[in-house]
Design a protein around this motif. Sequence first.
Motif, PDB file in Angstrom:
ATOM      1  N   GLN A   1      38.067 -21.048  -2.762  1.00 40.39           N
ATOM      2  CA  GLN A   1      38.488 -19.677  -2.479  1.00 40.39           C
ATOM      3  C   GLN A   1      37.381 -18.910  -1.760  1.00 40.39           C
ATOM      4  O   GLN A   1      37.647 -18.178  -0.800  1.00 40.39           O
TER       5      GLN A   1
ATOM      6  N   ARG B   1      37.135 -20.152   1.847  1.00 43.17           N
ATOM      7  CA  ARG B   1      38.248 -19.637   2.655  1.00 43.17           C
ATOM      8  C   ARG B   1      38.040 -18.167   3.016  1.00 43.17           C
ATOM      9  O   ARG B   1      38.305 -17.752   4.142  1.00 43.17           O
ATOM     10  N   PHE B   2      37.589 -17.391   2.043  1.00 46.05           N
ATOM     11  CA  PHE B   2      37.322 -15.985   2.297  1.00 46.05           C
ATOM     12  C   PHE B   2      36.226 -15.839   3.354  1.00 46.05           C
ATOM     13  O   PHE B   2      36.338 -15.030   4.286  1.00 46.05           O
ATOM     14  N   SER B   3      35.176 -16.659   3.247  1.00 47.88           N
ATOM     15  CA  SER B   3      34.096 -16.635   4.221  1.00 47.88           C
ATOM     16  C   SER B   3      34.610 -16.992   5.619  1.00 47.88           C
ATOM     17  O   SER B   3      34.228 -16.366   6.614  1.00 47.88           O
ATOM     18  N   GLU B   4      35.495 -17.983   5.697  1.00 47.56           N
ATOM     19  CA  GLU B   4      36.076 -18.365   6.984  1.00 47.56           C
ATOM     20  C   GLU B   4      36.876 -17.213   7.591  1.00 47.56           C
ATOM     21  O   GLU B   4      36.819 -16.985   8.807  1.00 47.56           O
ATOM     22  N   GLN B   5      37.606 -16.499   6.762  1.00 46.01           N
ATOM     23  CA  GLN B   5      38.371 -15.351   7.256  1.00 46.01           C
ATOM     24  C   GLN B   5      37.441 -14.262   7.783  1.00 46.01           C
ATOM     25  O   GLN B   5      37.716 -13.640   8.809  1.00 46.01           O
ATOM     26  N   LEU B   6      36.347 -14.025   7.085  1.00 47.42           N
ATOM     27  CA  LEU B   6      35.374 -13.043   7.567  1.00 47.42           C
ATOM     28  C   LEU B   6      34.772 -13.492   8.891  1.00 47.42           C
ATOM     29  O   LEU B   6      34.555 -12.676   9.785  1.00 47.42           O
ATOM     30  N   ASN B   7      34.527 -14.804   9.029  1.00 39.70           N
ATOM     31  CA  ASN B   7      34.006 -15.339  10.294  1.00 39.70           C
ATOM     32  C   ASN B   7      34.973 -15.089  11.438  1.00 39.70           C
ATOM     33  O   ASN B   7      34.559 -14.700  12.533  1.00 39.70           O
ATOM     34  N   THR B   8      36.274 -15.325  11.205  1.00 39.21           N
ATOM     35  CA  THR B   8      37.249 -15.144  12.285  1.00 39.21           C
ATOM     36  C   THR B   8      37.325 -13.689  12.727  1.00 39.21           C
ATOM     37  O   THR B   8      37.646 -13.408  13.875  1.00 39.21           O
ATOM     38  N   LYS B   9      36.998 -12.784  11.819  1.00 35.67           N
ATOM     39  CA  LYS B   9      37.006 -11.354  12.154  1.00 35.67           C
ATOM     40  C   LYS B   9      35.627 -10.867  12.585  1.00 35.67           C
ATOM     41  O   LYS B   9      35.424  -9.685  12.821  1.00 35.67           O
TER      42      LYS B   9
ATOM     43  N   CYS C   1      27.748 -16.305   2.367  1.00 37.84           N
ATOM     44  CA  CYS C   1      28.413 -16.966   1.249  1.00 37.84           C
ATOM     45  C   CYS C   1      27.339 -17.661   0.409  1.00 37.84           C
ATOM     46  O   CYS C   1      26.660 -18.556   0.897  1.00 37.84           O
TER      47      CYS C   1
END
Length: 65
Positions: A8, A11-19, A25
Amino acid sequence: MTDKFIRQSRRFSEQLNTKQLPHECLHLSGANHYSVARMLGNTASSLFQKIASLNDDSNLRNNSA
């Protein structure tokens, strides 16, 4: 930390990266939701120290303007 908690967090870190949002992390070995909450209130904990250093960096940037 459980594998699910780590997944989790990643995944949250990846979402922050995409934005393109700045973040870090951290892997806190042996930690869980409850121990992380306790770390936030313990000025000697590595998590508290990391957060405090972020605040110090922010203050330095704000004061240099």
